[in-house]
Design a protein around this motif. Structure first.
Motif, PDB file in Angstrom:
ATOM      1  N   ASP A  37      -5.247 -18.946   2.348  1.00  0.00           N
ATOM      2  CA  ASP A  37      -3.979 -18.350   2.755  1.00  0.00           C
ATOM      3  C   ASP A  37      -4.187 -17.486   3.995  1.00  0.00           C
ATOM      4  OD1 ASP A  37      -2.780 -19.510   0.571  1.00  0.00           O
ATOM      5  OD2 ASP A  37      -2.715 -17.680  -0.638  1.00  0.00           O
ATOM      6  N   ILE A  38      -3.237 -17.555   4.910  1.00  0.00           N
ATOM      7  CA  ILE A  38      -3.293 -16.740   6.123  1.00  0.00           C
ATOM      8  C   ILE A  38      -2.462 -15.494   5.905  1.00  0.00           C
ATOM      9  CG2 ILE A  38      -2.683 -16.651   8.561  1.00  0.00           C
ATOM     10  CD1 ILE A  38      -3.221 -19.662   8.678  1.00  0.00           C
ATOM     11  N   LYS A  39      -3.099 -14.345   6.026  1.00  0.00           N
ATOM     12  CA  LYS A  39      -2.413 -13.078   5.783  1.00  0.00           C
ATOM     13  C   LYS A  39      -1.835 -12.511   7.077  1.00  0.00           C
ATOM     14  CE  LYS A  39      -5.584 -11.639   2.058  1.00  0.00           C
ATOM     15  NZ  LYS A  39      -6.566 -10.593   1.674  1.00  0.00           N
ATOM     16  N   ILE A  40      -0.550 -12.231   7.046  1.00  0.00           N
ATOM     17  CA  ILE A  40       0.112 -11.587   8.179  1.00  0.00           C
ATOM     18  C   ILE A  40       0.571 -10.201   7.727  1.00  0.00           C
ATOM     19  CG2 ILE A  40       2.031 -11.669   9.821  1.00  0.00           C
ATOM     20  CD1 ILE A  40      -0.048 -13.886  10.215  1.00  0.00           C
ATOM     21  N   GLY A  41       0.147  -9.182   8.434  1.00  0.00           N
ATOM     22  CA  GLY A  41       0.573  -7.826   8.110  1.00  0.00           C
ATOM     23  C   GLY A  41       1.915  -7.512   8.756  1.00  0.00           C
ATOM     24  N   ILE A  42       2.751  -6.809   8.025  1.00  0.00           N
ATOM     25  CA  ILE A  42       4.015  -6.298   8.564  1.00  0.00           C
ATOM     26  C   ILE A  42       3.940  -4.781   8.511  1.00  0.00           C
ATOM     27  CG2 ILE A  42       6.522  -6.188   8.323  1.00  0.00           C
ATOM     28  CD1 ILE A  42       6.391  -8.833   6.761  1.00  0.00           C
ATOM     29  N   VAL A  43       4.071  -4.130   9.653  1.00  0.00           N
ATOM     30  CA  VAL A  43       4.062  -2.667   9.686  1.00  0.00           C
ATOM     31  C   VAL A  43       5.431  -2.205  10.162  1.00  0.00           C
ATOM     32  CG1 VAL A  43       3.064  -2.607  12.025  1.00  0.00           C
ATOM     33  CG2 VAL A  43       2.853  -0.615  10.513  1.00  0.00           C
ATOM     34  N   ALA A  44       6.072  -1.346   9.346  1.00  0.00           N
ATOM     35  CA  ALA A  44       7.439  -0.922   9.637  1.00  0.00           C
ATOM     36  C   ALA A  44       7.739   0.349   8.859  1.00  0.00           C
ATOM     37  CB  ALA A  44       8.431  -2.027   9.252  1.00  0.00           C
ATOM     38  N   VAL A  79       1.122 -19.224   4.550  1.00  0.00           N
ATOM     39  CA  VAL A  79       1.130 -17.911   5.191  1.00  0.00           C
ATOM     40  C   VAL A  79       1.740 -16.902   4.215  1.00  0.00           C
ATOM     41  CG1 VAL A  79       1.906 -16.559   7.175  1.00  0.00           C
ATOM     42  CG2 VAL A  79       1.414 -19.004   7.444  1.00  0.00           C
ATOM     43  N   ILE A  80       1.045 -15.793   3.994  1.00  0.00           N
ATOM     44  CA  ILE A  80       1.556 -14.737   3.133  1.00  0.00           C
ATOM     45  C   ILE A  80       1.650 -13.442   3.924  1.00  0.00           C
ATOM     46  CG2 ILE A  80       0.636 -15.795   1.036  1.00  0.00           C
ATOM     47  CD1 ILE A  80      -1.612 -13.738   1.092  1.00  0.00           C
ATOM     48  N   THR A  81       2.467 -12.509   3.455  1.00  0.00           N
ATOM     49  CA  THR A  81       2.645 -11.254   4.169  1.00  0.00           C
ATOM     50  C   THR A  81       2.213 -10.061   3.318  1.00  0.00           C
ATOM     51  OG1 THR A  81       4.940 -10.970   3.418  1.00  0.00           O
ATOM     52  CG2 THR A  81       4.585 -12.178   5.479  1.00  0.00           C
ATOM     53  N   ILE A  82       1.753  -9.033   4.000  1.00  0.00           N
ATOM     54  CA  ILE A  82       1.401  -7.758   3.374  1.00  0.00           C
ATOM     55  C   ILE A  82       2.099  -6.670   4.190  1.00  0.00           C
ATOM     56  CG2 ILE A  82      -0.442  -6.142   2.778  1.00  0.00           C
ATOM     57  CD1 ILE A  82      -2.358  -8.553   2.776  1.00  0.00           C
ATOM     58  N   THR A  83       2.939  -5.869   3.536  1.00  0.00           N
ATOM     59  CA  THR A  83       3.695  -4.844   4.249  1.00  0.00           C
ATOM     60  C   THR A  83       3.045  -3.476   4.100  1.00  0.00           C
ATOM     61  OG1 THR A  83       5.779  -6.044   3.946  1.00  0.00           O
ATOM     62  CG2 THR A  83       5.934  -3.698   4.464  1.00  0.00           C
ATOM     63  N   ALA A  84       2.981  -2.741   5.212  1.00  0.00           N
ATOM     64  CA  ALA A  84       2.473  -1.367   5.199  1.00  0.00           C
ATOM     65  C   ALA A  84       3.536  -0.459   5.814  1.00  0.00           C
ATOM     66  CB  ALA A  84       1.171  -1.271   5.994  1.00  0.00           C
ATOM     67  N   ASP A  85       3.790   0.652   5.170  1.00  0.00           N
ATOM     68  CA  ASP A  85       4.826   1.600   5.584  1.00  0.00           C
ATOM     69  C   ASP A  85       4.250   2.632   6.550  1.00  0.00           C
ATOM     70  OD1 ASP A  85       6.964   3.373   5.762  1.00  0.00           O
ATOM     71  OD2 ASP A  85       6.613   4.264   3.778  1.00  0.00           O
ATOM     72  N   ASP A  86       4.771   2.638   7.791  1.00  0.00           N
ATOM     73  CA  ASP A  86       4.310   3.667   8.733  1.00  0.00           C
ATOM     74  C   ASP A  86       5.273   4.851   8.811  1.00  0.00           C
ATOM     75  OD1 ASP A  86       6.436   2.928  10.380  1.00  0.00           O
ATOM     76  OD2 ASP A  86       5.198   1.993  11.915  1.00  0.00           O
ATOM     77  N   ALA A  87       6.454   4.722   8.181  1.00  0.00           N
ATOM     78  CA  ALA A  87       7.458   5.793   8.118  1.00  0.00           C
ATOM     79  C   ALA A  87       7.838   6.343   9.497  1.00  0.00           C
ATOM     80  CB  ALA A  87       6.968   6.937   7.229  1.00  0.00           C
ATOM     81  N   CYS A  88       7.534   5.599  10.542  1.00  0.00           N
ATOM     82  CA  CYS A  88       7.742   6.057  11.923  1.00  0.00           C
ATOM     83  C   CYS A  88       7.039   7.400  12.170  1.00  0.00           C
ATOM     84  CB  CYS A  88       9.234   6.145  12.257  1.00  0.00           C
ATOM     85  SG  CYS A  88       9.886   4.602  12.949  1.00  0.00           S
TER      86      CYS A  88
END
Length: 379
Positions: A37-44, A79-88
């Motif tokens: 699986d290809i991991k794509i990070g989402i930062v938001a 493709v799978i996603t991993i989300t990380a919270d940056d809280a701006c």
């Protein structure tokens, strides 16, 4: 009898060993499959004042990834996603970025606030991870980029150009420029002030407020006494809405123009009638895109809410990163970076082609105006 019992016990042990070996083999196969699986990070920003925008970005990226997986993924890999919270928030962004690196992601997409993205560029750059930035657009990001990051939104200098064109079109000769001192708003304020003065305009006053401010009376007084015929607010929607209300309540009748960080239904809700006639420099939203009808409907059906300002561009970036991996013909990060550099991608929000500085080649900003509680295109 003893011999028979001994044979039976040996057979039981053998079956148990066989079952254990089979289970281990199955686990190994599962591990191999998962490793493919290809991991794509989402930062938001998933929490804080801008959580709605972060949720919007995550939703749209996931829609794009799901659509890609339905067509076979990237080079046949899921493709799978991993989300990380940056809280701006810059400090939380560093923690979020480090988390994604430790998770072994192949690439990262996202980034709404320039101030939060800025300290993560070194983290992703040192790790050699391709990073496509969706919303953040301060020119400070360009200077800090190690070559692995790409800005899919037009940079602040392009927004400044659009702002000056709007000022001139409306006959504004003296403007007050207000920011919050962060990387995004201070950069846009500086660039716009310089561009406007270069075009023969005058900066009546330039003020910096604090994020989270509730009382803008001191700033309102300075704006009114400066003789400004328009105000340009370069920070985010929470402050922009309150400043708009307090300016109108104080009797300011001049123009009000907002930077792209204010493209939120929450601005219109908070500002209320005071927001009527206010201009906004908008990214390509679904309401402004003729070919985004199907996407808009599916988004609402999937998430039970309207697609926000950066939904279309977020979907495009999710699609773009899968496309780049496919063109790289592998999950090799250096190859993906080179594929991104060569992108000639057409999506919902328009064309994505990058300059030699990894910035968007053409501006995607367009002025809109608040009418009847909605943002509509300026004729």
């Amino acid at each position: 009898m003893r011999q028979q019992g001994k044979m039976e016990r040996m057979m039981v042990v053998s079956f148990k060993r066989l079952a254990c070996a089979t289970a281990l083999a199955g686990l190994a196969l599962t591990t191999v499959a998962a490793a493919a699986d290809i991991k794509i990070g989402i930062v938001a920003p998933m929490t804080g004042q801008l959580a709605s925008e972060g949720q919007d970005m995550e939703n749209a990226v996931k829609m794009a990834i799901e659509a890609a997986n339905a067509k076979g993924g990237a080079n046949g890999d899921k493709v799978i996603t991993i989300t990380a919270d940056d809280a701006c928030d810059p400090q939380q962004a560093v923690t979020a970025g480090s988390k994604l690196v430790s998770e072994g992601v192949t690439a990262i997409v996202g980034g709404y606030c320039s101030g939060a993205v800025l300290p993560t560029l070194k983290i992703y750059g040192d790790a050699g991870i391709p990073f496509v930035i969706i919303g953040a657009n301060s020119t400070k990001l360009v200077a800090a980029n190690q070559g692995n990051a790409f800005l899919a939104n037009s940079t602040g200098d392009m927004q400044a150009t659009t702002a000056v064109e709007l000022f001139k079109k409306n006959g504004f000769k003296k403007i007050a420029v207000i920011d919050e001192g962060d990387a995004y708003s201070s950069d846009l304020a500086k660039l716009t002030a310089e561009a406007f003065m270069g075009a023969g305009g005058e900066i009546a006053t330039k003020e910096t407020t604090n994020a989270g401010e509730q009382d803008y009376s001191a700033v309102v007084t300075k704006i009114k006494s400066s003789g400004a015929d328009a105000v340009f607010w370069t920070a985010y929607h929470a402050g922009g809405a309150l400043l708009t209300k307090q300016l109108r309540q104080a009797g300011f009748q001049g123009g009000i123009v907002l930077g792209d960080g204010n493209n939120s239904p929450e601005y219109l809700e908070i500002a209320g009638s005071a927001g009527e006639g206010v201009y906004l420099l908008s990214p390509p939203t679904v309401d402004l895109l003729s070919g985004a009808g199907d996407f808009k409907g599916k988004y609402k059906e999937t998430y039970g809410r309207d697609a926000g300002a950066y939904a279309a561009l977020s979907y495009d970036v999710g699609d773009l990163i899968v496309d780049a991996i496919a063109r790289a013909k592998s999950a090799d990060q250096k190859a993906i970076i080179e594929a991104l550099k060569a992108s000639d991608f057409k999506g919902l929000a328009g064309e994505i082609k990058f300059t030699d500085k990894n910035t968007l080649q053409t501006s995607n900003f367009r002025p809109v105006i608040a009418k009847g509680g909605k943002w509509v295109a300026v004729e």
